[in-house]
Design a protein around this motif. Structure first.
Motif, PDB file in Angstrom:
ATOM      1  N   ARG A  25      -4.817  21.240  -3.280  1.00 38.71           N
ATOM      2  CA  ARG A  25      -5.058  20.142  -4.144  1.00 38.71           C
ATOM      3  C   ARG A  25      -3.620  19.667  -4.801  1.00 38.71           C
ATOM      4  O   ARG A  25      -3.020  20.578  -5.486  1.00 38.71           O
ATOM      5  N   CYS A  82      -2.924  16.006 -10.533  1.00 40.17           N
ATOM      6  CA  CYS A  82      -3.192  14.671 -10.774  1.00 40.17           C
ATOM      7  C   CYS A  82      -2.907  14.442 -12.282  1.00 40.17           C
ATOM      8  O   CYS A  82      -2.944  15.001 -13.239  1.00 40.17           O
ATOM      9  N   ARG A  95      -0.601  13.171  -7.283  1.00 40.00           N
ATOM     10  CA  ARG A  95      -1.767  12.037  -7.194  1.00 40.00           C
ATOM     11  C   ARG A  95      -1.875  11.131  -8.606  1.00 40.00           C
ATOM     12  O   ARG A  95      -1.593  12.039  -9.783  1.00 40.00           O
ATOM     13  N   LEU A 105      -4.105   9.001 -11.362  1.00 40.61           N
ATOM     14  CA  LEU A 105      -5.293   8.392 -11.916  1.00 40.61           C
ATOM     15  C   LEU A 105      -4.789   7.214 -12.836  1.00 40.61           C
ATOM     16  O   LEU A 105      -4.252   7.271 -13.691  1.00 40.61           O
TER      17      LEU A 105
END
Length: 124
Positions: free
Chosen positions: A5, A8, A32, A34
């Protein structure tokens, strides 16, 4: 085998070009994104999102709103965050003055280093 993973990071930024620069810097570091959230309403909604590992917050958003309600949600959830802003440090509410701050304009390397610093305590 389950893929690892990626961390984020919530990005709250109302200036389109700045948001793109932050997104690109984070993506280049394997993070990542958001958001980006451009309004206080979006910022508050996304601050409560599961899976947020850290956040980079612009202080002053469109319409004169300030990001502090979203910052409070992140603080209550123990999500590390920093401010990325062109406003003076004295605009930061007292309860958040100990949080890291990156002044605009910034370099990609500064955004990457700040995100890495925020993510470290979480073991990501």
């Amino acid at each position: 085998m389950v893929p690892e993973r990626k961390p984020c990071v919530l990005v709250v930024e109302d200036e389109f070009l700045t948001a793109v620069l932050v997104e690109e810097a984070l993506a280049g570091a394997g993070i990542r994104v958001l958001g980006p959230a451009a309004s206080l309403e979006q910022a508050v909604e996304l601050a409560g999102h599961d899976g947020v590992d850290a956040a980079l917050l612009d202080v002053e958003l469109s319409g004169g709103d300030e990001v502090f309600p979203a910052a409070q949600i992140l603080a209550e959830r123990n999500v590390p965050f920093a401010f990325v802003s062109s406003c003076a440090g004295d605009r930061i509410e007292d309860r958040f003055v100990a949080r890291p701050m990156l002044s605009k304009p910034f370099q990609d390397s500064e955004v990457k280093a700040l995100a890495a610093r925020l993510l470290m305590p979480r073991g990501l």
